[in-house]
Motif scaffolding. Structure first.
Motif, PDB file in Angstrom:
ATOM      1  N   UNK A  43       0.845  -1.207   0.000  1.00 49.92           N
ATOM      2  CA  UNK A  43       0.000   0.000   0.000  1.00 49.92           C
ATOM      3  C   UNK A  43       0.878   1.255   0.000  1.00 49.92           C
ATOM      4  N   UNK A  44       1.910   1.269   0.857  1.00 53.83           N
ATOM      5  CA  UNK A  44       2.786   2.441   0.915  1.00 53.83           C
ATOM      6  C   UNK A  44       3.567   2.629  -0.386  1.00 53.83           C
ATOM      7  N   UNK A  45       3.974   1.541  -1.024  1.00 56.33           N
ATOM      8  CA  UNK A  45       4.673   1.662  -2.312  1.00 56.33           C
ATOM      9  C   UNK A  45       3.746   2.241  -3.376  1.00 56.33           C
ATOM     10  N   UNK A  46       2.494   1.837  -3.351  1.00 57.63           N
ATOM     11  CA  UNK A  46       1.518   2.382  -4.288  1.00 57.63           C
ATOM     12  C   UNK A  46       1.306   3.876  -4.039  1.00 57.63           C
ATOM     13  N   UNK A  72      -3.294  10.233   2.367  1.00 56.61           N
ATOM     14  CA  UNK A  72      -3.706   8.825   2.288  1.00 56.61           C
ATOM     15  C   UNK A  72      -2.823   7.949   3.159  1.00 56.61           C
ATOM     16  N   UNK A  73      -1.525   8.228   3.187  1.00 57.04           N
ATOM     17  CA  UNK A  73      -0.613   7.460   4.042  1.00 57.04           C
ATOM     18  C   UNK A  73      -0.941   7.679   5.516  1.00 57.04           C
ATOM     19  N   UNK A  74      -1.348   8.890   5.877  1.00 57.23           N
ATOM     20  CA  UNK A  74      -1.754   9.157   7.260  1.00 57.23           C
ATOM     21  C   UNK A  74      -3.003   8.361   7.631  1.00 57.23           C
ATOM     22  N   UNK A  75      -3.947   8.258   6.708  1.00 55.60           N
ATOM     23  CA  UNK A  75      -5.159   7.469   6.950  1.00 55.60           C
ATOM     24  C   UNK A  75      -4.812   5.990   7.095  1.00 55.60           C
TER      25      UNK A  75
END
Length: 83
Positions: A43-46, A72-75
């Motif tokens: 998910x983080x790579x995306x 989005x990364x914070x969510x």
């Protein structure tokens, strides 16, 4: 790909019709850990690719996509640490 393999292994072990020698309870924490880590890294790579993709086009679009990826990364971080 690693998340899919680890998920399938956990599913096979947890399945009630699995053969007697196949179900190893000591495998479950390790398999779930690999599944979770690889899924979250995917998910983080995306999100990283989303954040960097706007910079190819223009500076303004780069700022927008980086902001969207950061939010989005914070969510995702909130939901991952909430469990």
């Amino acid at each position: 790909m690693i998340a899919v393999i680890a998920g399938m292994q956990v599913t096979l072990v947890v399945n009630p019709v699995a053969p007697q020698g196949f179900a190893m309870p000591e495998f479950l924490p390790w398999g779930r850990r690999v599944l979770t880590i690889s899924f979250v890294l995917g998910i983080y790579a995306n999100l990283l690719s989303l954040g960097l993709s706007g910079w190819i086009r223009s500076r303004a679009l780069g700022i927008v996509t980086s902001t969207a990826a950061f939010l989005s990364a914070a969510v995702v971080w909130t939901f991952v640490h909430w469990q």
